[in-house]
Design a protein around this motif. Sequence first.
Motif, PDB file in Angstrom:
ATOM      1  N   GLY A  78      38.920  10.774  18.817  1.00 33.94           N
ATOM      2  CA  GLY A  78      38.989   9.940  17.620  1.00 33.94           C
ATOM      3  C   GLY A  78      39.518  10.661  16.401  1.00 33.94           C
ATOM      4  N   SER A  79      39.957  11.900  16.561  1.00 32.03           N
ATOM      5  CA  SER A  79      40.496  12.667  15.439  1.00 32.03           C
ATOM      6  C   SER A  79      41.798  12.041  14.934  1.00 32.03           C
ATOM      7  N   PRO A  80      42.009  12.023  13.598  1.00 24.86           N
ATOM      8  CA  PRO A  80      43.246  11.447  13.036  1.00 24.86           C
ATOM      9  C   PRO A  80      44.523  12.100  13.552  1.00 24.86           C
ATOM     10  N   ASP A  81      44.440  13.387  13.931  1.00 27.14           N
ATOM     11  CA  ASP A  81      45.637  14.081  14.393  1.00 27.14           C
ATOM     12  C   ASP A  81      45.703  14.181  15.917  1.00 27.14           C
ATOM     13  N   SER A  82      44.965  13.299  16.602  1.00 29.33           N
ATOM     14  CA  SER A  82      44.985  13.325  18.072  1.00 29.33           C
ATOM     15  C   SER A  82      46.251  12.649  18.605  1.00 29.33           C
ATOM     16  N   ILE A  83      46.459  12.766  19.882  1.00 31.80           N
ATOM     17  CA  ILE A  83      47.643  12.213  20.546  1.00 31.80           C
ATOM     18  C   ILE A  83      47.552  10.695  20.601  1.00 31.80           C
ATOM     19  N   GLN A  84      48.688  10.028  20.494  1.00 39.05           N
ATOM     20  CA  GLN A  84      48.719   8.572  20.560  1.00 39.05           C
ATOM     21  C   GLN A  84      48.356   8.081  21.963  1.00 39.05           C
ATOM     22  N   VAL A  85      47.606   6.969  22.017  1.00 42.53           N
ATOM     23  CA  VAL A  85      47.237   6.378  23.309  1.00 42.53           C
ATOM     24  C   VAL A  85      48.493   5.814  23.977  1.00 42.53           C
ATOM     25  N   PRO A  86      48.758   6.180  25.246  1.00 44.50           N
ATOM     26  CA  PRO A  86      49.959   5.697  25.932  1.00 44.50           C
ATOM     27  C   PRO A  86      49.756   4.308  26.528  1.00 44.50           C
ATOM     28  N   THR A  87      50.830   3.692  26.958  1.00 43.75           N
ATOM     29  CA  THR A  87      50.752   2.459  27.740  1.00 43.75           C
ATOM     30  C   THR A  87      50.687   2.836  29.221  1.00 43.75           C
ATOM     31  N   ILE A  88      50.433   1.854  30.070  1.00 41.38           N
ATOM     32  CA  ILE A  88      50.382   2.123  31.504  1.00 41.38           C
ATOM     33  C   ILE A  88      51.737   2.624  32.006  1.00 41.38           C
ATOM     34  N   ASP A  89      52.837   2.122  31.457  1.00 41.02           N
ATOM     35  CA  ASP A  89      54.166   2.572  31.886  1.00 41.02           C
ATOM     36  C   ASP A  89      54.389   4.057  31.591  1.00 41.02           C
ATOM     37  N   ASP A  90      53.731   4.553  30.554  1.00 45.76           N
ATOM     38  CA  ASP A  90      53.892   5.963  30.174  1.00 45.76           C
ATOM     39  C   ASP A  90      53.233   6.921  31.164  1.00 45.76           C
ATOM     40  N   VAL A  91      52.186   6.459  31.861  1.00 43.87           N
ATOM     41  CA  VAL A  91      51.394   7.389  32.669  1.00 43.87           C
ATOM     42  C   VAL A  91      51.596   7.251  34.175  1.00 43.87           C
ATOM     43  N   LEU A  92      52.200   6.153  34.616  1.00 42.13           N
ATOM     44  CA  LEU A  92      52.374   5.971  36.057  1.00 42.13           C
ATOM     45  C   LEU A  92      53.173   7.128  36.659  1.00 42.13           C
ATOM     46  N   GLY A  93      52.637   7.721  37.706  1.00 44.33           N
ATOM     47  CA  GLY A  93      53.305   8.833  38.364  1.00 44.33           C
ATOM     48  C   GLY A  93      53.028  10.187  37.743  1.00 44.33           C
ATOM     49  N   HIS A  94      52.305  10.213  36.619  1.00 43.02           N
ATOM     50  CA  HIS A  94      52.017  11.489  35.962  1.00 43.02           C
ATOM     51  C   HIS A  94      50.771  12.116  36.598  1.00 43.02           C
ATOM     52  N   PRO A  95      50.826  13.395  36.988  1.00 38.97           N
ATOM     53  CA  PRO A  95      49.683  14.019  37.663  1.00 38.97           C
ATOM     54  C   PRO A  95      48.479  14.237  36.745  1.00 38.97           C
ATOM     55  N   GLN A  96      48.703  14.314  35.436  1.00 45.56           N
ATOM     56  CA  GLN A  96      47.603  14.522  34.502  1.00 45.56           C
ATOM     57  C   GLN A  96      47.984  13.932  33.135  1.00 45.56           C
ATOM     58  N   PRO A  97      47.841  12.603  32.986  1.00 44.85           N
ATOM     59  CA  PRO A  97      48.268  11.941  31.754  1.00 44.85           C
ATOM     60  C   PRO A  97      47.405  12.340  30.560  1.00 44.85           C
TER      61      PRO A  97
END
Length: 234
Positions: A78-97
């Motif tokens: 929840g930190s303001p400088d954290s990474i943006q939440v991805p969509t499902i299309d962004d993570v499909l096939g990724h070994p560690q999203p």
Amino acid sequence: MKKIVILSGGLDSTIALYKTVSEVGAENTFALSFDYNLKHKIELQKAEISTKKLGVNHKIIDIGFFGDLIKKKSALSGSPDSIQVPTIDDVLGHPQPVTYVPFRNGLFSMLAFSYAECVEAEKVVIGLQAHDLYQYWDTTLDTVEKLNEYAKLNREILIQIEAPFVHMSKAEEIRLGVELKVPFEDTWTCYDPQPIYEHSENHNDYYACGKCPSCAERIQNFQLAGVKDPLKYV
């Protein structure tokens, strides 16, 4: 027999809570939740609702330090400088999203083992599930087996992790939730809650985004299970 349920307030852990209560009773069920400054803190509100309905002893442990540790690595912080939440299309096939939280299940399990020893519980129930669309290394049966091997080193009490959904699909799990009469409106899944009002704070004042990996999996599997999802989506 007493059991500890690691309860996030999400779909898997809430079904696990209802299953545990059906097996050992509310008086022998202890729910343990962790507050580490998530973007989707609504889950903790849902966890409180479920435990109050069931009459289960519930502890929420503040581990805000963990949220600070992971903010540069995980999109769930929840930190303001954290990474943006991805969509499902962004993570499909990724070994560690980027929705992975480093060693989270190991940390939670260790704390639950400690609590279990203190209340003389024999089992720690965790709602790990073999995700249909993507999978984290620490939600696997192999992880559970390794943690249980570690716990066997205890010289006085044997506490073991129970992962009832690790071989089930999400759709099968939802059908089990129907059998257990789980109110699915008391669960939260979305990683990126969208406020209905400008200063929304209550869990009823948010829509689920419908685009993050967790929403996509929930939507798909409610459809596969033939069950209506009561959550409100953008």
